[in-house]
Design a protein around this motif. Sequence first.
Motif, mmCIF file in Angstrom:
data_model
loop_
_atom_site.group_PDB
_atom_site.id
_atom_site.type_symbol
_atom_site.label_atom_id
_atom_site.label_comp_id
_atom_site.label_asym_id
_atom_site.label_seq_id
_atom_site.Cartn_x
_atom_site.Cartn_y
_atom_site.Cartn_z
ATOM 1 N N ASP A 1 8.440 2.044 -8.130
ATOM 2 C CA ASP A 1 7.284 2.608 -7.362
ATOM 3 C C ASP A 1 6.854 3.711 -7.952
ATOM 4 O OD1 ASP A 1 6.566 1.324 -4.152
ATOM 5 O OD2 ASP A 1 8.359 0.823 -5.037
ATOM 6 N N VAL A 2 5.441 4.140 -8.149
ATOM 7 C CA VAL A 2 4.900 5.100 -8.869
ATOM 8 C C VAL A 2 4.134 6.221 -7.783
ATOM 9 C CG1 VAL A 2 3.507 6.062 -10.850
ATOM 10 C CG2 VAL A 2 4.394 3.754 -11.009
ATOM 11 N N LEU B 1 -1.317 2.398 -16.040
ATOM 12 C CA LEU B 1 -0.187 1.422 -15.211
ATOM 13 C C LEU B 1 -0.953 -0.033 -14.904
ATOM 14 C CD1 LEU B 1 0.515 4.160 -12.496
ATOM 15 C CD2 LEU B 1 2.053 3.256 -14.393
ATOM 16 N N ARG B 2 -2.251 0.093 -14.771
ATOM 17 C CA ARG B 2 -2.922 -1.242 -14.671
ATOM 18 C C ARG B 2 -2.699 -2.089 -16.079
ATOM 19 N NH1 ARG B 2 -6.936 1.494 -11.944
ATOM 20 N NH2 ARG B 2 -8.214 1.682 -13.578
ATOM 21 N N LYS C 1 0.083 -2.470 -5.176
ATOM 22 C CA LYS C 1 0.929 -1.997 -4.055
ATOM 23 C C LYS C 1 2.198 -0.996 -4.300
ATOM 24 C CE LYS C 1 3.584 -6.197 -4.211
ATOM 25 N NZ LYS C 1 3.969 -7.732 -3.359
ATOM 26 N N GLN C 2 2.398 -1.008 -5.705
ATOM 27 C CA GLN C 2 3.552 -0.225 -6.038
ATOM 28 C C GLN C 2 3.112 1.228 -6.258
ATOM 29 O OE1 GLN C 2 6.185 -3.782 -7.849
ATOM 30 N NE2 GLN C 2 6.259 -1.760 -8.843
ATOM 31 N N ILE C 3 1.836 1.518 -6.088
ATOM 32 C CA ILE C 3 1.392 2.994 -6.691
ATOM 33 C C ILE C 3 0.695 3.587 -5.366
ATOM 34 C CG2 ILE C 3 -0.700 4.025 -8.188
ATOM 35 C CD1 ILE C 3 -0.574 1.623 -9.814
ATOM 36 N N HIS C 4 1.286 4.924 -5.254
ATOM 37 C CA HIS C 4 0.848 5.509 -4.298
ATOM 38 C C HIS C 4 0.360 6.733 -4.552
ATOM 39 C CE1 HIS C 4 3.730 2.946 -2.417
ATOM 40 N NE2 HIS C 4 4.579 3.131 -3.207
ATOM 41 N N LEU C 5 -0.634 7.345 -4.044
ATOM 42 C CA LEU C 5 -1.481 8.431 -4.153
ATOM 43 C C LEU C 5 -1.264 9.419 -2.981
ATOM 44 C CD1 LEU C 5 -4.737 6.678 -5.926
ATOM 45 C CD2 LEU C 5 -2.839 7.593 -7.037
ATOM 46 N N ARG D 1 2.458 -2.177 4.004
ATOM 47 C CA ARG D 1 1.618 -2.372 5.051
ATOM 48 C C ARG D 1 0.512 -3.225 4.723
ATOM 49 N NH1 ARG D 1 2.052 3.334 4.743
ATOM 50 N NH2 ARG D 1 0.283 3.558 3.938
ATOM 51 N N THR D 2 0.593 -4.176 4.071
ATOM 52 C CA THR D 2 -0.639 -5.339 3.689
ATOM 53 C C THR D 2 -0.882 -5.978 5.209
ATOM 54 O OG1 THR D 2 0.337 -5.619 1.825
ATOM 55 C CG2 THR D 2 -1.233 -7.414 2.559
ATOM 56 N N GLY D 3 0.029 -6.418 5.952
ATOM 57 C CA GLY D 3 -0.309 -6.861 7.331
ATOM 58 C C GLY D 3 -0.873 -6.047 8.195
#
Length: 493
Positions: free
Chosen positions: A459-460, A476-477, A484-488, A58-60
């Motif tokens: 994706d994490v 992870l960093r 953008k592949q890390i979801h919290l 969802r960057t845009g």
Amino acid sequence: MEQTRAWATVDRAEPRPGDEYWPWADPTEVTEDRPPTMVEPRERAVRVARRHGPGRYRTGNRLFFYTLFYFALAASVEVWWLNTPGGSVATPADALIAAGRVTGMIGGFVLLVQVLMMSRAAWLEVWVGAHELLIWHRSLGGAVVVVVLGHAVLIVMGYAAAEHASLAHETWSMLTTYRDMISAFIATGILVAVGVLAIRAIRRRIRYEVWYYLHLTSYLVLLLGYGHQFTDGADLQTGFARWYWISLYVFVLVCLVWGRVIEPLWLNLRHRLRVLDVVPEGSGMVSIYIGGRRLDRLDAQAGQYFRWRFLARGCWWQAHPFSLSAAPNADWLRITVKIVGDHTGDLQYIERGARVFAEGPSGAFTADQRLRHGALLIAGGSGIAPIRALLEDLPADTVLLFRARNEAELTFRDELDALAVERGVKVWYILGSRDDPGPRHAFSPKGLRELVPDVRRRDVYMCGPDGLISTSRTALRRLRVPGKQIHLDPFEF
């Protein structure tokens, strides 16, 4: 080495070629005769995954939201510029008054955005992301308090300088002369109190219910501030400026009523939710099964959460957010609650048939948000609830790292074992406290690379205590996993 022997991995009954265990781990052998536990009269089944494909980042959407925010903020301040003749800011008193008016515009606009972000409008949470909105809400919370206080101080100082009066005299004069000025002072006091209570160190020391209801007073700030802006605001009396600001208020109010009132009423009238059963899960956790009508039409996904209000004695006046701990299906919804206070303690005694009022679904912690086909899940403690649900929607080569202090805290162990057998999910149970050698190594860059060699191509998804999330994100960093592949899942609301 005793600690490391507490580690275990769950893989298919027949490991695939190339699968390896850590040399000091105790692999837990899983066979077909270890089915999921049963809950009468329903089966706690491991259902076939929907296998969501990678979604669109969802960057845009976020860039457009940020651009719109700053554009609307600039337009809100522009009305002061258009209404201020050239050369009118000639003295220090004029400069103070002008600065007070500008900060008032900024404070009023940011307050409207704060309310919009917490309106629970489904379109906004899906469009931007619930976690992103939460971060923005917190970041802007301190800013709006500072700006509103600055507005009050600058205005008082400016008029005091213009009239050659003391600050105390000018403050009293404004309170007794201007319409709606008293309400503005009350609104400022409420806003400061809410801002102080939102400080994390203070927030953690008060009960959720107390903080929640005190936080709701921010809507009173909006109401009181509206009268002050349009009665006393010199720049909002006529023309475009007045109608522009009225439009902002109307838009936010519509979103608030829609997200907080209309959508929840429609959901509950349509589905008529009730408690089906309450099942102990061990280690101070219980699962609550909730049934209703037309659940197959409920627009919810694994990983999302609802705010649940159980209409039973002692519970009806509180609404708490709990994530689904199983993917939604046509028969029931399930949440899993850790007993940590009076309210959650009462939930374990909820009777069958009790009515439930739910608000949601909320959150973008879902399978269709991923960019890669592979996924890594990291869970700790009660954070396993949304992670367990997500497993049903993710591909077969998913890897789960589940940290718990001991085996008794491995909630959903039977279900995770069954998923490992039926779908080829690899599960690592990591036992011990955060500072023990085993967990420390597992969530280090080297440990993650050993457990998940292709971590950068996954994706994490992470949910758990702050310490676990912070440590994992740092690792992870360092492994250069794109942000953008890390979801919290925020784990707090």
